[in-house]
Design an enzyme around this catalytic site. Structure first.
Site, mmCIF file in Angstrom:
data_model
loop_
_atom_site.group_PDB
_atom_site.id
_atom_site.type_symbol
_atom_site.label_atom_id
_atom_site.label_comp_id
_atom_site.label_asym_id
_atom_site.label_seq_id
_atom_site.Cartn_x
_atom_site.Cartn_y
_atom_site.Cartn_z
ATOM 1 N N CYS A 152 0.850 -1.187 0.000
ATOM 2 C CA CYS A 152 0.000 0.000 0.000
ATOM 3 C C CYS A 152 0.889 1.242 0.000
ATOM 4 O O CYS A 152 2.119 1.150 0.094
ATOM 5 C CB CYS A 152 -0.939 -0.003 1.206
ATOM 6 S SG CYS A 152 -0.127 0.255 2.803
ATOM 7 N N CYS A 169 3.006 22.133 -3.036
ATOM 8 C CA CYS A 169 3.275 22.872 -4.269
ATOM 9 C C CYS A 169 3.258 24.378 -4.047
ATOM 10 O O CYS A 169 4.036 25.111 -4.653
ATOM 11 C CB CYS A 169 2.246 22.507 -5.337
ATOM 12 S SG CYS A 169 2.318 20.799 -5.861
#
Length: 232
Positions: A152, A169
């Site tokens: 996972c 970002c």
């Protein structure tokens, strides 16, 4: 296309996909999936459009500043393909609401910008048995991987990032062309998964270097001590 055929198109029409984040990556994922004819799109995003983000979010316009990304993404899908059922969710997904928001979906695409959200989504996808396409981009670097059960996403990043205290970002910057590249790749990976094309991609992480313009692939091994999917 022979790789899709009538059966593949039917699978797309019947597919229920949750897209987490309608930002830079989501702005590439959402048009690709809607254009391909994915039957149901759930778009989960709690934010509003900001002018400073428009360089990487081309499904929005300057006049959209201050309005809900999820609602505007719904309108975009409706204009693009009226046969797609789009459902906007104006909420931040977390460990409490993720099970309800993600249940009954065939696939989840996570383009969120923080590890706390990514790990919460991954853990719930493991618990519900839902395949997860995880996509991320920052500065000139991008990554896309498909996870289901073992390994996972937590096997990849570990337990050190279960908080909101991480770079994103907005702080470090990212090229709009990079988020478009990564988002389109994530959408292609999702479509391949739905129609049964491209072979088994589970556990493979695709890394993109936007400066060198190079892709490379690594395989993520299951972590037996992983608290989400491990046996310990």
């Amino acid at each position: 296309m022979p790789q899709v055929g009538g059966m593949g198109q039917r699978r797309l029409k019947e597919a229920r996909v949750a897209v987490i984040g309608a930002g830079g990556i989501g702005s590439a994922v959402i048009p690709a999936l809607a254009g391909a004819g994915v039957g149901t799109l759930t778009i989960i995003d709690s934010d509003v459009v900001e002018e400073s983000n428009l360089q990487r979010q081309p499904i929005f316009r300057e006049r959209d500043a201050g309005y809900s990304k999820a609602d505007l993404a719904l309108q975009f899908v409706q204009r693009l393909n009226r046969f797609v059922e789009a459902r906007p969710v104006q909420a931040r997904i977390d460990v409490q609401n993720a099970p309800e928001l993600l249940a009954d979906h065939d696939l989840v695409i996570d383009g969120s910008d923080n590890f706390a959200t990514r790990l919460a989504v991954s853990d719930v996808c493991v618990a519900l048995g839902i395949p997860l396409v995880s996509a991320a981009a920052i500065q000139f670097q991008g990554q896309v991987g498909l996870f289901r059960a073992k390994p996972c996403y937590r096997c990849f990043v570990g337990d050190a990032f279960d908080s909101d205290d991480c770079d994103n970002c907005a702080e470090l910057g990212v090229l709009g062309a990079l988020t478009a590249t990564v988002g389109s790749f994530a959408a292609l990976l999702a479509i391949n998964r739905i129609v049964g094309a491209g072979g088994d991609q589970i556990g493979k992480l695709h890394l993109f270097d936007g400066e060198k313009l190079e892709w490379r692939e690594i395989r993520i091994p299951p972590d037996p001590r992983c608290k989400a999917c491990g046996s310990a």
